[in-house]
Write a protein that holds these residues in place. Structure first.
Motif, PDB file in Angstrom:
ATOM      1  N   TRP A  29       1.060  -0.813  -0.252  1.00 17.35           N
ATOM      2  CA  TRP A  29       0.222   0.324  -0.292  1.00 17.35           C
ATOM      3  C   TRP A  29       0.765   1.454  -0.518  1.00 17.35           C
ATOM      4  CZ3 TRP A  29      -1.691  -3.272   4.237  1.00 17.35           C
ATOM      5  CH2 TRP A  29      -2.909  -4.243   3.710  1.00 17.35           C
ATOM      6  N   CYS A  33      -0.594   4.995   3.957  1.00 19.12           N
ATOM      7  CA  CYS A  33      -2.303   4.888   3.553  1.00 19.12           C
ATOM      8  C   CYS A  33      -2.688   4.009   5.139  1.00 19.12           C
ATOM      9  CB  CYS A  33      -2.282   3.789   3.193  1.00 19.12           C
ATOM     10  SG  CYS A  33      -3.197   2.649   2.656  1.00 19.12           S
ATOM     11  N   CYS A  64      -7.875  -1.808  -2.895  1.00 17.43           N
ATOM     12  CA  CYS A  64      -6.881  -1.578  -2.613  1.00 17.43           C
ATOM     13  C   CYS A  64      -6.888  -2.226  -1.017  1.00 17.43           C
ATOM     14  CB  CYS A  64      -6.187   0.250  -1.537  1.00 17.43           C
ATOM     15  SG  CYS A  64      -6.039   0.833  -2.918  1.00 17.43           S
ATOM     16  N   ARG A  67      -6.235  -6.585  -0.399  1.00 15.01           N
ATOM     17  CA  ARG A  67      -4.957  -7.021  -0.856  1.00 15.01           C
ATOM     18  C   ARG A  67      -5.124  -7.516   0.611  1.00 15.01           C
ATOM     19  NH1 ARG A  67      -2.331  -7.143  -4.505  1.00 15.01           N
ATOM     20  NH2 ARG A  67      -0.216  -7.270  -3.784  1.00 15.01           N
ATOM     21  N   LEU A 139      -8.360   2.245  -6.014  1.00 12.78           N
ATOM     22  CA  LEU A 139      -7.656   0.922  -6.767  1.00 12.78           C
ATOM     23  C   LEU A 139      -7.507   1.232  -8.534  1.00 12.78           C
ATOM     24  CD1 LEU A 139      -5.789  -2.035  -6.823  1.00 12.78           C
ATOM     25  CD2 LEU A 139      -8.066  -2.847  -7.539  1.00 12.78           C
ATOM     26  N   CYS A 214      -6.762   7.951   2.439  1.00 13.54           N
ATOM     27  CA  CYS A 214      -6.157   7.575   1.603  1.00 13.54           C
ATOM     28  C   CYS A 214      -5.264   8.894   1.427  1.00 13.54           C
ATOM     29  CB  CYS A 214      -7.332   7.523   0.520  1.00 13.54           C
ATOM     30  SG  CYS A 214      -6.058   7.044  -0.870  1.00 13.54           S
TER      31      CYS A 214
END
Ligand code: SF4
Length: 317
Positions: A29, A33, A64, A67, A139, A214
């Motif tokens: 990331w 983040c 995002c 993951r 993403l 973010c």
């Protein structure tokens, strides 16, 4: 891990799991983040609660935050967009012995997965659902999500988002059979960890909305609260999320909220008294569909096949 480990699947009695037993690939990331903080919190909870890695699974959709399973040295299922919750329900129905954590984002859960979200809350199967809410599709590079604020400029709405956002907490509190609804912030590790720990201990589906930074696309959306703790409303109660007194002192705006009071939970969720964090609602008596869906799991395979044949034979002409 220290102690005698005879087999990854059968650790010897008395063996102890360390943080490194839950750490997998290096997280990719962006620097800063908020997802990094959540990963650390979950790894600590797994270590503190000594959850065996081989009895733990992280399920995700797409985005995002999805993951997440790649960065945990546990079982993981990186599913399709919006489908994390039905996948997790499938895992729960077949393997009720596993600890299940679900990672889903505001796009994944509140848009394409919204139908699953509603029914997962209603099914109330035991799992921890973490909604990483950064108000944007990260993403796919800065697209408007269902929680983007009105007027927020994105690549899909360069002149500003047209619609008012969905509030995931108010929505969840309106779903039949909700049993644990909480909100926390990624920039306060103590509150984040305490909330997720309480969620893990709840017997049912725990829905935790995490306000997640973010820095790439929505860098300043939580600045009003990050820079001024008085804008946050800390909900406390002996049946709520326990935070040490020293931590609570950092929040000048606090209220005692009994999480069995859903009317007050709905009022607080509107945010008129400040950005609420803590436990809105808990109902330990809510029906759990997984207690029904696991019935018959121990039936021998031959008996199950014979039963299916009997049913099919009923349609023979
Ligand atoms: Fe995190 Fe945003 Fe980067 Fe995605 S784009 S990894 S949400 S900072």
């Amino acid at each position: 891990m220290y102690g005698v480990k005879t087999d990854w699947f059968e650790p010897s009695p008395g063996c102890h799991y360390d943080l490194e037993d839950y750490e997998s690939l290096e997280a990719r990331w962006c620097p800063g983040c908020g997802d990094h903080a959540v990963l650390t919190a979950i790894q600590r909870i797994c270590r503190d609660e000594q959850l065996p890695p081989h009895e733990t699974v992280v399920v995700s959709g797409i985005g995002c935050s999805s993951r997440f399973p790649h960065y945990m040295k546990t079982y993981g299922f990186h599913g399709l967009h919006g489908r994390a919750l039905p996948l997790a329900e499938g895992v729960r129905s077949r393997r009720p012995d596993l600890n299940i954590f679900v990672a889903t984002g505001d796009g994944d859960c509140c848009s394409i997965g919204a139908g699953h979200w509603i029914h997962a809350i209603r099914y109330n199967m035991k799992m921890v659902v973490m909604l990483f809410d950064n108000n944007v599709y990260g993403l796919t590079k800065n697209q408007t999500s269902p929680t983007s604020s009105h007027g927020q400029r994105t690549n899909t709405h360069p002149r500003g988002a047209w619609l008012q956002p969905i509030d995931p907490i108010q929505t969840t509190l309106g779903i039949t059979n909700a049993s644990f609804v909480a909100q926390t912030i990624d920039w306060h590790p103590a509150h984040l960890t305490a909330t997720l720990r309480a969620a893990h201990k709840h017997d049912g589906l725990s829905f935790v909305r995490i306000l997640q930074r973010c820095p790439h696309y929505t860098d300043d959306i939580f600045d009003f609260a990050r820079n001024d703790a008085s804008k946050i409303l800390l909900m406390t109660h002996p049946d709520g999320v326990e935070v040490p007194a020293a931590v609570a002192k950092g929040f000048p705006n606090a209220t005692s909220h009994d999480p069995s009071n859903i009317d007050e939970a709905r009022r607080l969720a509107c945010g008129e008294d400040g950005l609420p964090i803590g436990l809105f609602y808990r109902n330990p008596d809510a029906q759990r569909y997984d207690l029904f869906s696991i019935e018959g799991l121990a039936t021998p395979r031959a008996e199950k096949i014979a039963a299916v044949r009997r049913v099919l034979d009923g349609y023979r002409v």
